[in-house]
Scaffold this motif. Structure first.
Motif, PDB file in Angstrom:
ATOM      1  N   ALA A  83     -46.945   8.042  15.623  1.00  0.00           N
ATOM      2  CA  ALA A  83     -46.530   7.063  14.617  1.00  0.00           C
ATOM      3  C   ALA A  83     -47.738   6.293  14.082  1.00  0.00           C
ATOM      4  O   ALA A  83     -47.872   6.083  12.878  1.00  0.00           O
ATOM      5  CB  ALA A  83     -45.506   6.101  15.209  1.00  0.00           C
ATOM      6  N   TYR A  84     -48.634   5.888  14.990  1.00  0.00           N
ATOM      7  CA  TYR A  84     -49.825   5.130  14.584  1.00  0.00           C
ATOM      8  C   TYR A  84     -50.741   5.993  13.712  1.00  0.00           C
ATOM      9  O   TYR A  84     -51.198   5.566  12.655  1.00  0.00           O
ATOM     10  CB  TYR A  84     -50.564   4.642  15.830  1.00  0.00           C
ATOM     11  CG  TYR A  84     -51.717   3.728  15.536  1.00  0.00           C
ATOM     12  CD1 TYR A  84     -51.514   2.382  15.293  1.00  0.00           C
ATOM     13  CD2 TYR A  84     -53.024   4.215  15.500  1.00  0.00           C
ATOM     14  CE1 TYR A  84     -52.574   1.530  15.019  1.00  0.00           C
ATOM     15  CE2 TYR A  84     -54.091   3.372  15.228  1.00  0.00           C
ATOM     16  CZ  TYR A  84     -53.853   2.034  14.988  1.00  0.00           C
ATOM     17  OH  TYR A  84     -54.912   1.209  14.710  1.00  0.00           O
ATOM     18  N   LEU A  85     -50.978   7.224  14.146  1.00  0.00           N
ATOM     19  CA  LEU A  85     -51.857   8.119  13.399  1.00  0.00           C
ATOM     20  C   LEU A  85     -51.233   8.507  12.058  1.00  0.00           C
ATOM     21  O   LEU A  85     -51.937   8.610  11.048  1.00  0.00           O
ATOM     22  CB  LEU A  85     -52.192   9.350  14.236  1.00  0.00           C
ATOM     23  CG  LEU A  85     -52.995   9.050  15.506  1.00  0.00           C
ATOM     24  CD1 LEU A  85     -53.078  10.278  16.401  1.00  0.00           C
ATOM     25  CD2 LEU A  85     -54.376   8.521  15.176  1.00  0.00           C
ATOM     26  N   GLU A  86     -49.940   8.703  12.049  1.00  0.00           N
ATOM     27  CA  GLU A  86     -49.222   8.996  10.799  1.00  0.00           C
ATOM     28  C   GLU A  86     -49.411   7.853   9.808  1.00  0.00           C
ATOM     29  O   GLU A  86     -49.703   8.067   8.634  1.00  0.00           O
ATOM     30  CB  GLU A  86     -47.736   9.206  11.106  1.00  0.00           C
ATOM     31  CG  GLU A  86     -46.862   9.434   9.903  1.00  0.00           C
ATOM     32  CD  GLU A  86     -46.905  10.855   9.385  1.00  0.00           C
ATOM     33  OE1 GLU A  86     -46.623  11.037   8.185  1.00  0.00           O
ATOM     34  OE2 GLU A  86     -47.224  11.775  10.148  1.00  0.00           O
ATOM     35  N   LEU A  87     -49.255   6.638  10.292  1.00  0.00           N
ATOM     36  CA  LEU A  87     -49.387   5.457   9.445  1.00  0.00           C
ATOM     37  C   LEU A  87     -50.807   5.288   8.913  1.00  0.00           C
ATOM     38  O   LEU A  87     -51.013   5.041   7.725  1.00  0.00           O
ATOM     39  CB  LEU A  87     -48.987   4.204  10.239  1.00  0.00           C
ATOM     40  CG  LEU A  87     -49.148   2.872   9.509  1.00  0.00           C
ATOM     41  CD1 LEU A  87     -48.043   2.699   8.479  1.00  0.00           C
ATOM     42  CD2 LEU A  87     -49.150   1.725  10.496  1.00  0.00           C
ATOM     43  N   VAL A  88     -51.791   5.453   9.790  1.00  0.00           N
ATOM     44  CA  VAL A  88     -53.174   5.138   9.435  1.00  0.00           C
ATOM     45  C   VAL A  88     -53.914   6.321   8.808  1.00  0.00           C
ATOM     46  O   VAL A  88     -54.654   6.150   7.838  1.00  0.00           O
ATOM     47  CB  VAL A  88     -53.943   4.635  10.682  1.00  0.00           C
ATOM     48  CG1 VAL A  88     -55.416   4.442  10.383  1.00  0.00           C
ATOM     49  CG2 VAL A  88     -53.331   3.343  11.185  1.00  0.00           C
ATOM     50  N   ILE A  89     -53.730   7.522   9.333  1.00  0.00           N
ATOM     51  CA  ILE A  89     -54.588   8.639   8.921  1.00  0.00           C
ATOM     52  C   ILE A  89     -53.991   9.500   7.809  1.00  0.00           C
ATOM     53  O   ILE A  89     -54.719   9.979   6.947  1.00  0.00           O
ATOM     54  CB  ILE A  89     -54.966   9.498  10.141  1.00  0.00           C
ATOM     55  CG1 ILE A  89     -55.764   8.640  11.114  1.00  0.00           C
ATOM     56  CG2 ILE A  89     -55.794  10.707   9.728  1.00  0.00           C
ATOM     57  CD1 ILE A  89     -56.075   9.298  12.415  1.00  0.00           C
TER      58      ILE A  89
END
Length: 196
Positions: A83-89
């Motif tokens: 979820a974090y990587l999806e949001l940021v990257i």
């Protein structure tokens, strides 16, 4: 449209991510410099030498390896990291990943290891406190708690390395390389899953 992995998080555009990264880096640098000035804190030295670079690279390899193992073994962390990587990257293009490595790697290390460690006593308690605050910085939603736990552990490793080496270059190199490799690997994985 909401993020399917984490309904608490709305997707951001490339411009929004880059602005947030830049503004966050500036805020962290300003906080570090003001704290350093007001507290008359001697920042941890940055000593450019081969041992420090190699130590930072070895730490990055250890962090990346441990993260990939935890990613496979702990489903809650996997969901949180995705979820974090999806949001940021996801919104970023390949050259942007350089900024994702450099800006947090420099600004976060200057504040959390360079200024905060000496300000809090440059001891094990200072490492623990700064690590917890570093973990909290990575909280982007209540469902992200496993990612915060991991960031706290990484913060402890980076802080402890700073404490034993006395060289801020070690965690800077480790942080930058970890961010770069993790983001490149995630982008590659996403590209290959789209193509298959």
């Amino acid at each position: 449209m909401t993020n399917s992995n984490n309904p608490d998080l709305e997707p951001l555009t490339r411009t929004q991510i880059l602005v947030v990264m830049g503004v966050t880096a500036i805020i962290l640098l300003v906080v570090a410099k003001v704290w350093q000035y007001l507290g008359s804190i001697a920042i941890v030295d940055i000593q450019f030498n081969l041992l420090a670079v190699l130590s930072g690279l070895a730490m990055a390899a250890g962090i990346i390896t441990a993260s990939s193992i935890i990613y496979r073994l702990w489903p809650a962390y996997r969901r949180s990291a995705d979820a974090y990587l999806e949001l940021v990257i996801r919104p970023l293009v390949w050259p942007d990943l350089i900024w994702l490595g450099l800006l947090p790697g420099l600004s976060e290390e200057l504040l959390f290891r360079g200024v905060m460690l000496p300000a809090l006593g440059n001891n094990l308690l200072a490492v623990i406190l700064s690590s917890c605050l570093f973990g909290i910085l990575h909280l982007s939603g209540i469902q992200q708690w496993p990612y915060v736990v991991w960031a706290t552990i990484v913060g402890f490793a980076l802080g402890y390395a700073t404490l034993i080496t006395g060289n801020l270059l070690v965690p800077i190199v480790a942080h930058i390389i970890t961010n770069l490799v993790a983001s490149f690997l995630w982008k590659i994985g996403q590209a290959s899953s789209v193509n298959s």
